[in-house]
Design an enzyme around this catalytic site. Structure first.
Site, PDB file in Angstrom:
ATOM      1  N   TRP A 118       7.341   4.054   1.114  1.00  0.00           N
ATOM      2  CA  TRP A 118       7.281   5.486   0.756  1.00  0.00           C
ATOM      3  C   TRP A 118       6.969   6.336   1.989  1.00  0.00           C
ATOM      4  O   TRP A 118       7.711   7.264   2.347  1.00  0.00           O
ATOM      5  CB  TRP A 118       6.209   5.644  -0.318  1.00  0.00           C
ATOM      6  N   HIS A 173       2.308  -4.837   8.551  1.00  0.00           N
ATOM      7  CA  HIS A 173       1.144  -5.079   7.681  1.00  0.00           C
ATOM      8  C   HIS A 173       0.060  -5.851   8.443  1.00  0.00           C
ATOM      9  O   HIS A 173      -0.920  -6.282   7.854  1.00  0.00           O
ATOM     10  CB  HIS A 173       1.557  -5.906   6.455  1.00  0.00           C
ATOM     11  N   ARG A 187      -4.582   1.702  -0.178  1.00  0.00           N
ATOM     12  CA  ARG A 187      -4.354   1.802  -1.624  1.00  0.00           C
ATOM     13  C   ARG A 187      -5.426   0.965  -2.303  1.00  0.00           C
ATOM     14  O   ARG A 187      -5.863  -0.058  -1.727  1.00  0.00           O
ATOM     15  CB  ARG A 187      -2.967   1.242  -1.959  1.00  0.00           C
ATOM     16  N   SER A 194       0.815  -1.228   0.000  1.00  0.00           N
ATOM     17  CA  SER A 194       0.000   0.000   0.000  1.00  0.00           C
ATOM     18  C   SER A 194       0.842   1.268   0.000  1.00  0.00           C
ATOM     19  O   SER A 194       0.286   2.375   0.080  1.00  0.00           O
ATOM     20  CB  SER A 194      -0.915   0.005   1.232  1.00  0.00           C
ATOM     21  N   GLY A 233       5.386   2.142  -9.127  1.00  0.00           N
ATOM     22  CA  GLY A 233       4.965   3.314  -8.352  1.00  0.00           C
ATOM     23  C   GLY A 233       3.895   4.139  -9.025  1.00  0.00           C
ATOM     24  O   GLY A 233       3.942   5.368  -9.007  1.00  0.00           O
ATOM     25  N   SER A 279       0.634  -5.439  -7.461  1.00  0.00           N
ATOM     26  CA  SER A 279       1.912  -5.213  -6.791  1.00  0.00           C
ATOM     27  C   SER A 279       2.321  -6.454  -5.981  1.00  0.00           C
ATOM     28  O   SER A 279       3.475  -6.889  -6.017  1.00  0.00           O
ATOM     29  CB  SER A 279       1.783  -3.981  -5.885  1.00  0.00           C
ATOM     30  N   SER A 308      10.834  10.779  -3.923  1.00  0.00           N
ATOM     31  CA  SER A 308      10.233  10.391  -5.201  1.00  0.00           C
ATOM     32  C   SER A 308      10.530   8.899  -5.417  1.00  0.00           C
ATOM     33  O   SER A 308      11.474   8.345  -4.830  1.00  0.00           O
ATOM     34  CB  SER A 308      10.823  11.209  -6.352  1.00  0.00           C
ATOM     35  N   PHE A 309       9.731   8.265  -6.244  1.00  0.00           N
ATOM     36  CA  PHE A 309       9.907   6.832  -6.526  1.00  0.00           C
ATOM     37  C   PHE A 309      11.359   6.537  -6.941  1.00  0.00           C
ATOM     38  O   PHE A 309      12.008   5.651  -6.383  1.00  0.00           O
ATOM     39  CB  PHE A 309       8.919   6.419  -7.627  1.00  0.00           C
TER      40      PHE A 309
END
Ligand code: A3P
Length: 300
Positions: free
Chosen positions: A63, A108, A130, A59, A265, A138, A234-235
């Site tokens: 990040w 998780h 997500r 999810s 991403g 994913s 950023s990714f």
């Protein structure tokens, strides 16, 4: 007693998982039995300044963990260790206790597995959501890309995996049960500080969401700093940092040629994977399971 069980999809492909209290965990190997580890986590002491990042796997935990870490540190230097160094599923309590404060624990797992003191200490929880179609894609790439030992090897095709995912017979169990349980928990524990962050909102407007996180964490970083965090997280930059800059003991758990933790991403990659029939089936299951939920997922 071993909690390992074979999860077999409709095509006959299997993978091992720890099956505990209605949840399936990856086949982690620890010094103690896995069920004992979970009991220890439930009883572990929580510090006043601990923060927990929670979300069904895939999810966007990596990040948001990096974003929160930078906000807490007031620095855009990459955290030297990887997210998994503070991952409740695999780090024994003694290891977690040796971490310096403030800890940025992450998991998780469902609420029922979390340290009980989170409630009494009113620990800040960042809860990630997500859309479950992108999560499925994913997770499929994650489980078929892993090369972490025989027990993890799964070679099922996408259609068979999606069927297993809809039944909750995958690492992390049912996405539906996971989010519905969290929704119930958040509604019941009104005094627990929980900030819900949608992956799709982070993609659309990362600055506002980093600012929301800053406020929630009580660190009040200015917008210039928040913008620097957006860029550092950023990714591309996080992928580079995880693969090249960090103390990453998980570098070799992927099959050659696969993308690892940082794959694409993007929002909406599911459209490249789902057939019309798969999408119709998914929507029907989604409508039934989520009929009493107020959660709104963004599929575009
Ligand atoms: P994809 O497989 O769709 O690319 P988690 O960290 O919870 O396991 O989630 C992993 C997903 O988050 C992966 O999705 C990964 O690429 C994505 N992700 C990680 N960092 C990201 C970033 N900075 N921006 C957008 N997506 C990111």
């Amino acid at each position: 007693m071993s909690t390992l069980k074979l999860l077999t999809d409709k095509g006959g492909n299997s993978v091992y998982a720890h099956s505990i209290d209605g949840h399936y965990f990856p086949p982690f190997t620890l010094d103690v039995e896995y069920a004992t580890h979970l009991e220890n986590i439930k009883k572990m002491h929580i510090r006043d300044d601990d923060v927990v990042v929670v979300g069904y796997g895939k999810s966007g935990t990596h990040w948001v963990w990096e974003v929160a870490g930078m906000l807490m540190a007031g620095s855009t230097n990459y955290i030297r260790n990887i997210k998994e160094s503070q991952f409740l599923e695999v780090k024994e309590v003694a290891v977690l206790e040796a971490l310096t404060s403030p800890r940025l624990l992450n998991t998780h797992m469902g609420f029922r597995f979390l340290p009980s003191e989170i409630v009494t200490k009113r620990t800040k929880v960042i809860y990630l959501l997500r859309n479950p179609k992108d999560v499925a894609v994913s997770l499929y790439n994650h489980v078929t890309g892993m090369n972490a030992g025989e027990k993890y090897l799964y070679n099922g095709i996408w259609d068979d995996f999606l069927d297993a995912y809809l039944q909750g017979k995958v690492f992390g169990g049912s996405w539906f049960d996971s989010v519905l349980n969290w929704e119930k928990t958040v509604a019941a524990l009104t005094e627990l500080p929980v900030l819900t962050v949608h992956y799709e909102d982070m993609k659309k407007d990362p600055l506002s969401n980093v600012q929301r996180l800053s406020e929630f964490l009580g660190v009040q970083r200015d917008s210039e700093f928040c913008q620097e965090v957006v860029e550092a997280c950023s990714f591309k930059k996080l992928k580079h940092a995880k693969e090249n800059l960090k103390e990453n003991y998980l570098r070799n758990v992927w099959k050659p040629g696969t993308a690892g933790f940082y794959r694409k991403g993007e929002v909406g990659d599911w459209k490249n994977w789902f057939t019309v029939a798969q999408n119709e089936r998914f929507d029907a299951v989604y409508a039934e399971k989520m009929k009493n939920s107020k959660l709104k997922m963004q599929f575009e």
